[in-house]
Design a protein around this motif. Structure first.
Motif, short mmCIF file in Angstrom:
data_model
loop_
_atom_site.label_atom_id
_atom_site.label_comp_id
_atom_site.label_asym_id
_atom_site.label_seq_id
_atom_site.Cartn_x
_atom_site.Cartn_y
_atom_site.Cartn_z
N ASN B 184 0.82 -1.21 0.00
CA ASN B 184 0.00 0.00 0.00
C ASN B 184 0.86 1.26 0.00
O ASN B 184 0.60 2.20 -0.75
CB ASN B 184 -0.95 -0.02 1.20
CG ASN B 184 -1.80 1.23 1.27
OD1 ASN B 184 -1.32 2.29 1.64
ND2 ASN B 184 -3.05 1.11 0.88
N THR B 185 1.89 1.28 0.82
CA THR B 185 2.73 2.47 0.89
C THR B 185 3.41 2.73 -0.45
O THR B 185 3.61 3.87 -0.85
CB THR B 185 3.79 2.32 2.00
OG1 THR B 185 3.12 1.87 3.18
CG2 THR B 185 4.47 3.63 2.30
N ALA B 186 3.75 1.66 -1.17
CA ALA B 186 4.40 1.83 -2.46
C ALA B 186 3.43 2.31 -3.54
O ALA B 186 3.80 3.09 -4.41
CB ALA B 186 5.05 0.52 -2.89
N THR B 187 2.19 1.86 -3.49
CA THR B 187 1.28 2.11 -4.62
C THR B 187 0.04 2.90 -4.23
O THR B 187 -0.89 3.00 -5.01
CB THR B 187 0.80 0.77 -5.20
OG1 THR B 187 0.15 0.04 -4.18
CG2 THR B 187 1.94 -0.04 -5.77
N TRP B 188 0.02 3.50 -3.04
CA TRP B 188 -1.22 4.09 -2.57
C TRP B 188 -1.76 5.16 -3.53
O TRP B 188 -1.01 5.87 -4.19
CB TRP B 188 -1.08 4.65 -1.15
CG TRP B 188 -0.29 5.92 -1.03
CD1 TRP B 188 1.04 6.02 -0.77
CD2 TRP B 188 -0.76 7.26 -1.18
NE1 TRP B 188 1.41 7.33 -0.75
CE2 TRP B 188 0.33 8.11 -0.99
CE3 TRP B 188 -2.01 7.81 -1.44
CZ2 TRP B 188 0.22 9.49 -1.06
CZ3 TRP B 188 -2.13 9.19 -1.53
CH2 TRP B 188 -1.02 10.02 -1.34
N SER B 189 -3.08 5.23 -3.57
CA SER B 189 -3.76 6.24 -4.37
C SER B 189 -5.17 6.41 -3.82
O SER B 189 -5.84 5.42 -3.55
CB SER B 189 -3.81 5.80 -5.83
OG SER B 189 -4.49 6.77 -6.58
N GLY B 190 -5.58 7.64 -3.66
CA GLY B 190 -6.93 7.87 -3.14
C GLY B 190 -6.99 7.66 -1.64
O GLY B 190 -5.97 7.65 -0.95
N GLY B 191 -8.21 7.46 -1.14
CA GLY B 191 -8.41 7.39 0.30
C GLY B 191 -8.77 8.77 0.82
O GLY B 191 -8.91 9.72 0.06
N SER B 192 -8.90 8.88 2.14
CA SER B 192 -9.35 10.16 2.70
C SER B 192 -8.32 10.74 3.64
O SER B 192 -7.58 10.02 4.29
CB SER B 192 -10.65 9.96 3.50
OG SER B 192 -11.62 9.37 2.70
N PHE B 193 -8.32 12.06 3.70
CA PHE B 193 -7.51 12.78 4.67
C PHE B 193 -8.46 13.64 5.49
O PHE B 193 -9.15 14.50 4.94
CB PHE B 193 -6.47 13.64 3.94
CG PHE B 193 -5.68 14.52 4.85
CD1 PHE B 193 -4.76 13.97 5.73
CD2 PHE B 193 -5.86 15.88 4.85
CE1 PHE B 193 -4.02 14.78 6.59
CE2 PHE B 193 -5.13 16.70 5.71
CZ PHE B 193 -4.21 16.15 6.57
N VAL B 194 -8.54 13.34 6.77
CA VAL B 194 -9.49 14.05 7.62
C VAL B 194 -8.73 14.70 8.77
O VAL B 194 -7.91 14.07 9.42
CB VAL B 194 -10.55 13.09 8.20
CG1 VAL B 194 -11.52 13.83 9.10
CG2 VAL B 194 -11.31 12.37 7.09
N TYR B 195 -9.01 15.98 8.98
CA TYR B 195 -8.46 16.65 10.15
C TYR B 195 -9.60 17.39 10.85
O TYR B 195 -10.30 18.19 10.24
CB TYR B 195 -7.35 17.63 9.76
CG TYR B 195 -6.84 18.42 10.93
CD1 TYR B 195 -5.93 17.85 11.81
CD2 TYR B 195 -7.29 19.71 11.17
CE1 TYR B 195 -5.48 18.57 12.92
CE2 TYR B 195 -6.84 20.43 12.27
CZ TYR B 195 -5.94 19.86 13.14
OH TYR B 195 -5.50 20.55 14.23
#
Lengths: 160, 473
Positions: B184-195
């Motif tokens: 996942n760390t090598a190929t990650w794409s998308g997902g959410s960033f929440v603060y």
């Protein structure tokens, strides 16, 4: 590994006295087994008890209780596993693991596994790791026992 | 029981039609990477996204770890995954849209069939929709945006808040954690960033929908949630995929920071099609008096291996996992939870309910670790399994490691089938065997379903009923 087999309509009581690996096989229908083990260790000792209860036939029963008390910086590890094969209906199996820790340096590990391949079974396990409740000690101490005597009595009762 | 009662088993008319089974051709895609993974593919993904140098370095390091690590052999059977056949990066459209009208027609129709815009209008604080590798649509209610809440796709998060991402990214789950975290760390794409900033309560759920559309696709979303001191948030993810003969791979990493006195609930409703490998790493770091709740429903996928965990690092931190798994024919749900207690007065509870039917297999795999400093800590684990027929299988593999004595740790597990006496009781009151069985199954998972947002709870009961149709012999 010590191997114990239980056959048709046999009722067996097994007392586990030494740490180590045990394999209990319920080979034929109607086999019933009662397994008990109680251990108390202290200082820097380390023990591991591993019991596998394997139900290979229908209508089999097993009841397993493992208890352990660890004081000083001892390390106790209780591993139990119940396996019930396919087409071994109407089988019941229970596994209980209880550990009492007497000091803060004592370590405990409980691993109660289940592998169930058929539906007509009643199977459960329970594990707990605690210290002696302060209230229990207080009760005995209020009746004139010293703390160490009270602890000793409770441990004795726990293991019997 | 069935011998004496009149037999009636209803059948769903649309039995063969998998509700989420349609898919669109991938010919109109903006970008599809060649199948297989190599350093070049990793560089290509990073280049297409225009990432900072440090992220590319991280990806390449992770790729090395991924190739070096062997496949895990302790859990479910993963031997059929062919890493060379998977497309690691698929981009259906070139940009993320702010309004629903601008989303490309095919993508829009897919999500509309899943009922997403309606849900957004009614109940949600913010929505993201991820289609294969990229987030295609995103919105956040103005009230929350004004209070400083950030809800972005991970890619946008990295672009707009690089320092925040750099500070927290890959800290709780480093690439070396396991093979799939490295992938996942090598190929990650998308997902959410929440603060969520200090003291802000996001009362409505934030939601992301994940959808795999292409065949042999790999979806590697990366989610980072930071709930600052005294704040609270509820994040919901829902996953679906269409029917294909060959499997897809979904391997996500979710990192959550729950700061002092904060609260975070993370709810998953996973209904991948039954050939998706779902191999997910989720972990939360909970500080003083913080609270983390994982609600995890696994119904779909071929193999799921997922153990949401929490590290209770601050005094008085609390963790809770509610996990439900349903495994039908050919499925293996290997789920569970890990509780790592490091500080005094921490408490956690894990409740797991699993149902196996038609030869399916469910496993509970868990770890309770109470460290030497975690005095006066408490933990309870309850695992209940229901087996609906003789071919199914249920396993429980808990591990409890305790390094101090001032603790109370309990574990209980039961495995059973639907009791004859329970059925008899209901049937003697004129309820058919099938309805009685459904009632018992719904009752079995009731305490977990109640933790879901209302519209999901209704849907969940319906899905269970659907899965139970015609399963009474």
């Amino acid at each position: 590994m010590k191997r114990i087999e239980v056959f048709r309509d046999q009722l067996k009581s097994i007392a586990i006295k030494e740490p180590g690996e045990y394999l209990v096989i319920l080979k034929e229908a109607g086999a019933e087994v009662d397994i008990r083990g109680a251990f108390k260790i202290d200082q820097k000792n380390k023990i591991e008890v591993s019991v596998v209860i394997h139900h290979q036939a229908p209508n089999t029963r097993a009841n397993t209780t493992l208890r352990g008390v660890a004081g000083d910086s001892a390390h106790i590890s209780l591993k139990g596993k119940i396996i019930i094969d396919h087409a071994c209906g109407n089988s019941n199996s229970f596994l209980t693991e209880r550990v009492l820790l007497l000091s803060n340096q004592a370590h405990a590990e409980c691993v109660p596994d289940l592998e169930i391949h058929t539906d007509d079974v009643k199977c459960s396990h329970a594990a707990s790791i605690t210290r002696i409740p302060e209230a229990h000690l207080f009760y005995l101490m209020s009746r004139g026992l010293s703390r160490s005597e009270a602890e000793k009595l409770i441990v004795e009762g726990f293991l019997s | 029981m069935a011998r004496f009662a009149s037999k009636k088993t209803s059948k769903f008319e649309t039995e063969d039609v998998y509700e989420h089974g349609y898919s669109y051709p991938t010919s109109g895609y903006a970008h599809i990477s060649r199948p297989g993974l190599s350093e070049a593919v990793v560089k290509e993904i990073s280049h297409l996204k225009g990432e900072p140098e440090w992220m590319l370095k991280k990806r390449l390091e992770a790729f090395k770890i991924f190739t070096a690590k062997s496949m895990p052999t302790w859990g479910a059977d993963l031997s059929e995954i062919n890493f060379d056949k998977i497309h690691y990066y698929l981009r259906a459209t070139n940009k993320q849209e702010k309004t629903w009208e601008e989303v490309p027609a095919e993508v829009k129709e897919t999500f509309e069939r899943l009922g997403i815009p309606e849900a957004e209008r009614e109940m949600l604080a913010g929505v993201k929709a991820q289609y294969d590798s990229e987030v295609v649509y995103g919105s956040l209610k103005e009230v929350f945006a004004k209070q400083g809440v950030i809800f972005l796709s991970m890619d946008d998060g990295l672009r707009e808040y690089p320092d925040l991402v750099k500070e927290y990214f890959s800290k709780i789950i480093p690439a070396g954690d396991n093979k799939f975290a490295a992938l996942n760390t090598a190929t990650w794409s998308g997902g959410s960033f929440v603060y969520v900033p200090k003291g802000v309560q996001v009362k409505l759920p934030l939601q992301t929908y994940f959808r795999i559309n292409a065949e042999n696709a790999g979806q590697f979303e990366r989610t980072l949630i930071i709930v600052d001191e005294g704040a609270s948030a509820h994040y919901v993810e829902a996953c679906t995929a269409p029917t294909f003969s060959t499997g897809s791979l979904h391997s996500a990493v979710v990192e959550i920071y729950v700061k002092k006195g904060a609260r975070c609930q993370y709810t998953t409703v996973q209904n991948w099609y039954k050939n998706v490998y779902n191999l997910v790493t989720k972990r939360a770091l909970v500080e003083e008096e913080g609270e983390m709740i994982w609600v995890d429903f696994n119904m779909g996928s071929k193999v799921t291996m997922k153990y949401p965990s929490f590290v209770l690092a601050g005094r008085g931190a609390r963790g809770e996992t509610l996990s439900m798994a349903l495994a039908g024919a050919g499925q293996h749900q290997d789920t569970g939870s890990k509780a790592i207690h490091l500080a005094p007065h921490t408490s956690s509870s894990i409740i797991s309910k699993s149902i196996s039917k038609g030869g399916g297999r469910t496993s509970y795999r868990g770890l309770i670790n109470i460290g030497p400093n975690a005095k006066n800590s408490k933990n309870t684990v309850i695992c209940d399994a229901l087996l609906l027929d003789g071919n199914s299988r249920s396993d429980t593999y808990p591990v409890e490691r305790i390094y101090n004595s001032e603790v109370a740790v309990q574990h209980e597990a039961t495995v059973s089938k639907i009791g004859e006496d329970q059925l008899f009781y209901l049937m003697s009151r004129g309820i058919t065997e099938e309805d009685a069985s459904k009632m018992i199954v719904n009752g079995f998972i009731d305490e977990l379903v109640r933790k879901l947002p209302l519209e999901y709870a209704v849907e969940m009961n319906r899905l269970i009923d659907h899965e139970m149709e015609g399963s009474i012999g």
